[in-house]
Design a protein around this motif. Structure first.
Motif, PDB file in Angstrom:
ATOM      1  N   ARG A 188     -17.444 -26.076   5.691  1.00  0.00           N
ATOM      2  CA  ARG A 188     -17.270 -25.047   4.643  1.00  0.00           C
ATOM      3  C   ARG A 188     -18.493 -24.144   4.530  1.00  0.00           C
ATOM      4  NH1 ARG A 188     -19.301 -23.299   0.531  1.00  0.00           N
ATOM      5  NH2 ARG A 188     -20.833 -24.964   0.596  1.00  0.00           N
ATOM      6  N   ARG A 189     -18.269 -22.857   4.529  1.00  0.00           N
ATOM      7  CA  ARG A 189     -19.322 -21.855   4.299  1.00  0.00           C
ATOM      8  C   ARG A 189     -18.711 -20.744   3.469  1.00  0.00           C
ATOM      9  NH1 ARG A 189     -22.512 -24.969   5.776  1.00  0.00           N
ATOM     10  NH2 ARG A 189     -22.735 -24.808   3.553  1.00  0.00           N
ATOM     11  N   SER A 190     -19.514 -20.091   2.654  1.00  0.00           N
ATOM     12  CA  SER A 190     -19.038 -18.901   1.955  1.00  0.00           C
ATOM     13  C   SER A 190     -18.997 -17.762   2.965  1.00  0.00           C
ATOM     14  CB  SER A 190     -19.984 -18.532   0.816  1.00  0.00           C
ATOM     15  OG  SER A 190     -20.006 -19.556  -0.138  1.00  0.00           O
ATOM     16  N   LEU A 191     -17.827 -17.177   3.150  1.00  0.00           N
ATOM     17  CA  LEU A 191     -17.670 -16.085   4.119  1.00  0.00           C
ATOM     18  C   LEU A 191     -17.155 -14.861   3.387  1.00  0.00           C
ATOM     19  CD1 LEU A 191     -15.935 -18.184   6.932  1.00  0.00           C
ATOM     20  CD2 LEU A 191     -18.341 -17.519   6.821  1.00  0.00           C
ATOM     21  N   ARG A 192     -17.801 -13.724   3.663  1.00  0.00           N
ATOM     22  CA  ARG A 192     -17.402 -12.496   2.937  1.00  0.00           C
ATOM     23  C   ARG A 192     -17.040 -11.366   3.872  1.00  0.00           C
ATOM     24  NH1 ARG A 192     -21.974 -15.482   2.164  1.00  0.00           N
ATOM     25  NH2 ARG A 192     -22.623 -15.742   0.024  1.00  0.00           N
ATOM     26  N   GLN A 193     -16.870 -11.688   5.164  1.00  0.00           N
ATOM     27  CA  GLN A 193     -16.476 -10.641   6.096  1.00  0.00           C
ATOM     28  C   GLN A 193     -14.977 -10.786   6.383  1.00  0.00           C
ATOM     29  OE1 GLN A 193     -20.010 -10.429   8.346  1.00  0.00           O
ATOM     30  NE2 GLN A 193     -20.043  -8.853   6.757  1.00  0.00           N
TER      31      GLN A 193
HETATM   32  C1  LIG Z   1     -21.032 -19.430  -9.104  1.00  0.00           C
HETATM   33  C2  LIG Z   1     -21.274 -18.789  -7.762  1.00  0.00           C
HETATM   34  C3  LIG Z   1     -21.478 -17.442  -7.678  1.00  0.00           C
HETATM   35  C4  LIG Z   1     -21.662 -16.816  -6.441  1.00  0.00           C
HETATM   36  N1  LIG Z   1     -21.811 -15.469  -6.383  1.00  0.00           N
HETATM   37  C5  LIG Z   1     -21.890 -14.854  -5.186  1.00  0.00           C
HETATM   38  C6  LIG Z   1     -21.955 -13.429  -5.101  1.00  0.00           C
HETATM   39  O1  LIG Z   1     -21.930 -12.735  -6.113  1.00  0.00           O
HETATM   40  N2  LIG Z   1     -22.031 -12.846  -3.896  1.00  0.00           N
HETATM   41  C7  LIG Z   1     -22.033 -13.599  -2.760  1.00  0.00           C
HETATM   42  O2  LIG Z   1     -22.089 -13.001  -1.684  1.00  0.00           O
HETATM   43  N3  LIG Z   1     -21.984 -14.956  -2.792  1.00  0.00           N
HETATM   44  C8  LIG Z   1     -21.903 -15.592  -3.972  1.00  0.00           C
HETATM   45  N4  LIG Z   1     -21.804 -16.972  -4.038  1.00  0.00           N
HETATM   46  C9  LIG Z   1     -21.848 -17.758  -2.809  1.00  0.00           C
HETATM   47  C10 LIG Z   1     -23.259 -18.283  -2.573  1.00  0.00           C
HETATM   48  O3  LIG Z   1     -24.093 -17.247  -2.144  1.00  0.00           O
HETATM   49  C11 LIG Z   1     -23.213 -19.384  -1.508  1.00  0.00           C
HETATM   50  O4  LIG Z   1     -22.444 -20.450  -2.001  1.00  0.00           O
HETATM   51  C12 LIG Z   1     -24.614 -19.860  -1.151  1.00  0.00           C
HETATM   52  O5  LIG Z   1     -25.315 -18.853  -0.487  1.00  0.00           O
HETATM   53  C13 LIG Z   1     -24.562 -21.106  -0.262  1.00  0.00           C
HETATM   54  O6  LIG Z   1     -23.811 -20.834   0.900  1.00  0.00           O
HETATM   55  P1  LIG Z   1     -22.521 -21.681   1.293  1.00  0.00           P
HETATM   56  O7  LIG Z   1     -21.488 -21.523   0.215  1.00  0.00           O
HETATM   57  O8  LIG Z   1     -22.056 -21.119   2.605  1.00  0.00           O
HETATM   58  O9  LIG Z   1     -22.945 -23.110   1.408  1.00  0.00           O
HETATM   59  C14 LIG Z   1     -21.663 -17.599  -5.255  1.00  0.00           C
HETATM   60  C15 LIG Z   1     -21.458 -18.980  -5.358  1.00  0.00           C
HETATM   61  C16 LIG Z   1     -21.260 -19.571  -6.583  1.00  0.00           C
HETATM   62  C17 LIG Z   1     -21.011 -21.059  -6.656  1.00  0.00           C
END
Ligand SMILES: Cc1cc2nc3c(=O)[nH]c(=O)nc-3n(C[C@H](O)[C@H](O)[C@H](O)COP(=O)(O)O)c2cc1C
Length: 335
Positions: free
Chosen positions: A133-138
């Motif tokens: 799992r990773r946060s992906l925004r693309q």
């Molecule tokens: C409450 C919360 C708010 C977040 N807000 C943003 C955001 O505004 N923009 C963004 O690009 N990522 C956002 N994220 C994602 C985080 O940047 C990301 O979870 C963190 O960098 C760790 O990376 P990972 O999720 O890939 O482990 C958010 C995550 C959480 C839990």
């Protein structure tokens, strides 16, 4: 007595660079939490001074933190136990039934309710999924299949089964009688304080197979969508403008699904009092965690968003910001 004036010492640049700079930069790195995330360039991570430097322009000056951290100031605060005591026996069952009844009322407007197709049975390994799992925004902006939407919502906060509310055993915890049939509670994918489920998922859909772009609400008991409105030009413009507050790293036009977690205050605060808000925020997080894992397992891109504009977004969604409060946002798109 006059205060002693501190003497000034000249600090040559070369001396500073050789002796002071390195340790200062290390403190800066630590304070700015640069090692915390590989996405720091796109994530709002601020050094603690910012908490003070914003005081002059902040309207609330961390009132919310103050509230959240002090909701129970002493053991004499009986709000919570009193609230809970009203939920023994029948009231608990009736409140669960009420939740379902409100959805049945939606069904009285069949033209506004869209049945979702069955969800995909996700059987990926849990360990592998959590590691991947990773946060992906693309996002590519491709069409999202309807079944993908159904799968996200089902595993996010859908109804997963039934639980008998009448015990045939001699268990004092459970009633032995029923005022009506069937006496079952529906189990949900995410846990919720008292099973009261105060979080509803409001969805903004764009380019999802067969559905018109617009605002919808997920109805878990029916595994359906309730259409709030389809986009006209103005509404789409508003949505894209709100997307700007998510950050420059997200292209709002390519987000297929923006999930807004809306807290209905009275659903759980009548039982938990002040603690209801804390539960609601936690529960939004639990639903979001499910959603991210299912997105990872089904190869969709998802990220939470923290920068949303609360008042404008609530207006956009048509919620009052009083009894219904926006508490979290997740965006999802095709990779
Ligand atoms: C409450 C919360 C708010 C977040 N807000 C943003 C955001 O505004 N923009 C963004 O690009 N990522 C956002 N994220 C994602 C985080 O940047 C990301 O979870 C963190 O960098 C760790 O990376 P990972 O999720 O890939 O482990 C958010 C995550 C959480 C839990």
């Amino acid at each position: 007595m006059a205060a002693l004036k501190p003497s000034r010492t000249e600090l040559p640049l070369q001396y500073f660079l050789e002796n002071e700079y390195q340790s200062l930069i290390e403190i800066f790195h630590w304070v700015a939490n640069l090692a915390g995330s590989v996405y720091t360039d796109t994530t709002c991570v601020v050094p603690p001074e910012a908490a003070y430097s914003s005081v002059l322009v902040s309207r609330t000056h961390q009132l919310s933190q103050e509230f959240l951290l002090n909701f129970k100031r002493s053991s004499l605060d009986l709000g919570l136990p009193l609230g809970i005591s009203g939920y023994f026996g029948f009231p608990a069952r009736s409140s669960l039934a009420l939740r379902q009844l409100s959805e049945q009322e939606d069904h009285d407007n069949p033209e506004q309710v869209i049945k979702l197709p069955p969800y995909q049975n996700v059987n990926a390994s849990l360990g592998v999924t959590i590691r991947a799992r990773r946060s992906l925004r693309q996002f590519s902006g491709k069409t999202m299949p309807l079944q993908a939407l159904s799968t996200i919502l089902f595993y996010g906060n859908g109804v997963t089964g039934d639980m008998a509310m009448i015990s045939e055993e001699d268990d004092p915890q459970w009633p032995q009688y029923s005022l009506g049939a069937p006496e079952v509670a529906h189990t949900r994918a995410a846990s919720s304080g008292g099973g009261l489920n105060p979080i509803s998922l409001y969805l903004v859909l764009q380019n999802v197979e067969t559905l018109e772009d617009g605002i919808y609400i997920y109805l878990p008991f029916e595994h359906s969508l309730k259409k709030v409105m389809t986009f006209n030009q103005q509404k789409r413009k508003e949505h894209l403008a709100l997307g700007l507050s998510w950050g420059t790293n997200v292209e709002a036009a390519k987000v297929n699904l923006a999930i807004y977690y809306v807290y209905t205050v009275y659903e759980n605060s009548r039982k938990y009092g002040d603690m209801g808000l804390i539960f609601a925020v936690l529960e939004a997080g639990e639903i979001a965690a499910n959603i991210h894992l299912v997105c990872t397992a089904t190869k969709l891109a998802s990220s939470d968003m923290g920068g949303w504009d609360k008042v404008q977004t609530e207006r956009f969604l048509g919620i009052d910001g009083l009894s219904k409060q926006l508490v979290h946002t997740t965006v999802i798109g095709m990779p």
